[in-house]
Scaffold this motif. Structure first.
Motif, PDB file in Angstrom:
ATOM      1  N   PRO A 155       0.835  -1.193   0.000  1.00 21.50           N
ATOM      2  CA  PRO A 155       0.000   0.000   0.000  1.00 21.50           C
ATOM      3  C   PRO A 155       0.874   1.249   0.000  1.00 21.50           C
ATOM      4  O   PRO A 155       1.949   1.250   0.559  1.00 21.50           O
ATOM      5  CB  PRO A 155      -0.816  -0.115   1.284  1.00 21.50           C
ATOM      6  N   GLY A 156       0.406   2.265  -0.637  1.00 20.71           N
ATOM      7  CA  GLY A 156       1.151   3.517  -0.644  1.00 20.71           C
ATOM      8  C   GLY A 156       2.148   3.639  -1.784  1.00 20.71           C
ATOM      9  O   GLY A 156       2.863   4.611  -1.860  1.00 20.71           O
ATOM     10  N   GLU A 157       2.216   2.635  -2.675  1.00 23.69           N
ATOM     11  CA  GLU A 157       3.102   2.765  -3.818  1.00 23.69           C
ATOM     12  C   GLU A 157       2.613   3.949  -4.642  1.00 23.69           C
ATOM     13  O   GLU A 157       1.420   4.102  -4.876  1.00 23.69           O
ATOM     14  CB  GLU A 157       3.100   1.493  -4.670  1.00 23.69           C
ATOM     15  N   PRO A 158       3.505   4.822  -5.056  1.00 24.19           N
ATOM     16  CA  PRO A 158       3.081   6.037  -5.737  1.00 24.19           C
ATOM     17  C   PRO A 158       2.516   5.774  -7.126  1.00 24.19           C
ATOM     18  O   PRO A 158       2.912   4.842  -7.788  1.00 24.19           O
ATOM     19  CB  PRO A 158       4.374   6.843  -5.839  1.00 24.19           C
ATOM     20  N   THR A 159       1.581   6.609  -7.506  1.00 23.21           N
ATOM     21  CA  THR A 159       1.016   6.520  -8.846  1.00 23.21           C
ATOM     22  C   THR A 159       1.504   7.673  -9.709  1.00 23.21           C
ATOM     23  O   THR A 159       1.276   7.687 -10.896  1.00 23.21           O
ATOM     24  CB  THR A 159      -0.526   6.553  -8.780  1.00 23.21           C
ATOM     25  N   GLY A 160       2.175   8.633  -9.135  1.00 21.87           N
ATOM     26  CA  GLY A 160       2.711   9.771  -9.867  1.00 21.87           C
ATOM     27  C   GLY A 160       3.476  10.661  -8.911  1.00 21.87           C
ATOM     28  O   GLY A 160       3.511  10.412  -7.719  1.00 21.87           O
ATOM     29  N   GLY A 161       4.093  11.696  -9.429  1.00 22.37           N
ATOM     30  CA  GLY A 161       4.853  12.604  -8.585  1.00 22.37           C
ATOM     31  C   GLY A 161       6.271  12.113  -8.382  1.00 22.37           C
ATOM     32  O   GLY A 161       6.696  11.107  -8.937  1.00 22.37           O
ATOM     33  N   PRO A 162       7.034  12.835  -7.555  1.00 24.50           N
ATOM     34  CA  PRO A 162       8.450  12.492  -7.371  1.00 24.50           C
ATOM     35  C   PRO A 162       8.613  11.167  -6.636  1.00 24.50           C
ATOM     36  O   PRO A 162       7.840  10.828  -5.749  1.00 24.50           O
ATOM     37  CB  PRO A 162       8.994  13.649  -6.543  1.00 24.50           C
ATOM     38  N   ARG A 163       9.643  10.417  -7.044  1.00 29.61           N
ATOM     39  CA  ARG A 163       9.988   9.157  -6.402  1.00 29.61           C
ATOM     40  C   ARG A 163      11.371   9.317  -5.809  1.00 29.61           C
ATOM     41  O   ARG A 163      12.286   9.794  -6.473  1.00 29.61           O
ATOM     42  CB  ARG A 163      10.013   8.027  -7.428  1.00 29.61           C
ATOM     43  N   HIS A 164      11.551   8.878  -4.585  1.00 27.82           N
ATOM     44  CA  HIS A 164      12.833   8.992  -3.913  1.00 27.82           C
ATOM     45  C   HIS A 164      13.530   7.648  -3.801  1.00 27.82           C
ATOM     46  O   HIS A 164      14.514   7.520  -3.083  1.00 27.82           O
ATOM     47  CB  HIS A 164      12.639   9.633  -2.537  1.00 27.82           C
ATOM     48  N   ASP A 165      13.042   6.660  -4.519  1.00 28.75           N
ATOM     49  CA  ASP A 165      13.646   5.335  -4.500  1.00 28.75           C
ATOM     50  C   ASP A 165      14.205   4.928  -5.860  1.00 28.75           C
ATOM     51  O   ASP A 165      14.631   3.801  -6.038  1.00 28.75           O
ATOM     52  CB  ASP A 165      12.627   4.292  -4.033  1.00 28.75           C
ATOM     53  N   LEU A 166      14.221   5.833  -6.812  1.00 26.67           N
ATOM     54  CA  LEU A 166      14.710   5.515  -8.145  1.00 26.67           C
ATOM     55  C   LEU A 166      16.152   5.976  -8.301  1.00 26.67           C
ATOM     56  O   LEU A 166      16.502   7.089  -7.889  1.00 26.67           O
ATOM     57  CB  LEU A 166      13.835   6.173  -9.212  1.00 26.67           C
ATOM     58  N   PRO A 167      16.985   5.147  -8.892  1.00 26.58           N
ATOM     59  CA  PRO A 167      18.394   5.528  -9.054  1.00 26.58           C
ATOM     60  C   PRO A 167      18.562   6.622 -10.103  1.00 26.58           C
ATOM     61  O   PRO A 167      17.754   6.756 -11.017  1.00 26.58           O
ATOM     62  CB  PRO A 167      19.051   4.238  -9.526  1.00 26.58           C
ATOM     63  N   ALA A 168      19.627   7.395  -9.928  1.00 24.26           N
ATOM     64  CA  ALA A 168      20.032   8.368 -10.940  1.00 24.26           C
ATOM     65  C   ALA A 168      20.999   7.634 -11.871  1.00 24.26           C
ATOM     66  O   ALA A 168      22.137   7.360 -11.504  1.00 24.26           O
ATOM     67  CB  ALA A 168      20.704   9.572 -10.299  1.00 24.26           C
ATOM     68  N   VAL A 169      20.518   7.279 -13.048  1.00 22.66           N
ATOM     69  CA  VAL A 169      21.315   6.500 -13.993  1.00 22.66           C
ATOM     70  C   VAL A 169      22.043   7.450 -14.925  1.00 22.66           C
ATOM     71  O   VAL A 169      21.451   8.379 -15.477  1.00 22.66           O
ATOM     72  CB  VAL A 169      20.414   5.545 -14.804  1.00 22.66           C
ATOM     73  N   ASP A 170      23.344   7.222 -15.087  1.00 24.01           N
ATOM     74  CA  ASP A 170      24.119   7.988 -16.060  1.00 24.01           C
ATOM     75  C   ASP A 170      24.881   7.003 -16.943  1.00 24.01           C
ATOM     76  O   ASP A 170      24.752   5.781 -16.771  1.00 24.01           O
ATOM     77  CB  ASP A 170      25.048   8.996 -15.379  1.00 24.01           C
ATOM     78  N   ALA A 171      25.647   7.508 -17.884  1.00 21.46           N
ATOM     79  CA  ALA A 171      26.342   6.635 -18.837  1.00 21.46           C
ATOM     80  C   ALA A 171      27.285   5.669 -18.123  1.00 21.46           C
ATOM     81  O   ALA A 171      27.393   4.501 -18.516  1.00 21.46           O
ATOM     82  CB  ALA A 171      27.113   7.474 -19.856  1.00 21.46           C
ATOM     83  N   PHE A 172      27.952   6.117 -17.073  1.00 15.81           N
ATOM     84  CA  PHE A 172      28.887   5.249 -16.367  1.00 15.81           C
ATOM     85  C   PHE A 172      28.170   4.149 -15.584  1.00 15.81           C
ATOM     86  O   PHE A 172      28.587   2.992 -15.596  1.00 15.81           O
ATOM     87  CB  PHE A 172      29.779   6.053 -15.417  1.00 15.81           C
ATOM     88  N   THR A 173      27.084   4.468 -14.878  1.00 15.04           N
ATOM     89  CA  THR A 173      26.415   3.476 -14.028  1.00 15.04           C
ATOM     90  C   THR A 173      25.375   2.636 -14.772  1.00 15.04           C
ATOM     91  O   THR A 173      24.849   1.685 -14.218  1.00 15.04           O
ATOM     92  CB  THR A 173      25.740   4.143 -12.810  1.00 15.04           C
TER      93      THR A 173
END
Length: 153
Positions: A15-33
């Motif tokens: 319960p409480g999984e977001p349906t929109g808006g900011p997420r603070h559990d998603l990684p910041a993916v860049d070319a190196f990672t």
């Protein structure tokens, strides 16, 4: 594959999984990672190993934190770890964590040597023990996955 997931992979939702808006559990993916996150999405944990000194490290960086060599490569980790320490989080107001509390924030020692911050899942607080054997599994996050650990050898 079981239900479209690699054996050992786990989808943890609630319960409480977001349906929109900011997420603070998603990684910041860049070319190196990107190789790290792409492997996690496939149910594989990667670490970095230095060719100069032979030591493994985590989190992924472009140089060895021990000898500063840039001769480092990706390596598939076994997924085995032991619990070093943990804290049970009872309150977190950032989405989507509000719906996941309580959860176990942890530091584990990977079998290959590096220490890693993560989460322990599928284990009651009373069952947690320093040195307990853990096994990597993966939580879906956005389009990818993040490594978490559950009891097992």
């Amino acid at each position: 594959m079981v239900g479209g997931q690699r054996p050992g992979a786990v989808r943890v939702t609630g319960p409480g999984e977001p349906t929109g808006g900011p997420r603070h559990d998603l990684p910041a993916v860049d070319a190196f990672t990107r190789p790290y996150w792409d492997a996690a999405a496939r149910g594989t944990l990667l670490i970095r190993r230095c060719a100069a000194c032979g030591r493994a490290h985590h989190f992924p960086r472009e140089f060895c934190p021990f000898c500063w060599s840039e001769d480092v490569t990706w390596e598939r980790a076994s997924g085995r770890a032991t619990l070093y320490t943990w804290s049970v989080v009872h309150r977190n107001d950032l989405p989507p964590f509000t719906g996941r509390t309580p959860y176990v924030a942890a530091v584990v020692d990977l079998a290959e040597g590096p220490r890693m911050m993560t989460e322990v899942v599928e284990c009651e607080e009373a069952g947690l023990r320093v040195g307990m054997a853990l096994r990597a599994c993966f939580r879906r996050a956005g389009e990818g996955a993040v490594p978490v650990f559950r009891p097992g050898s």
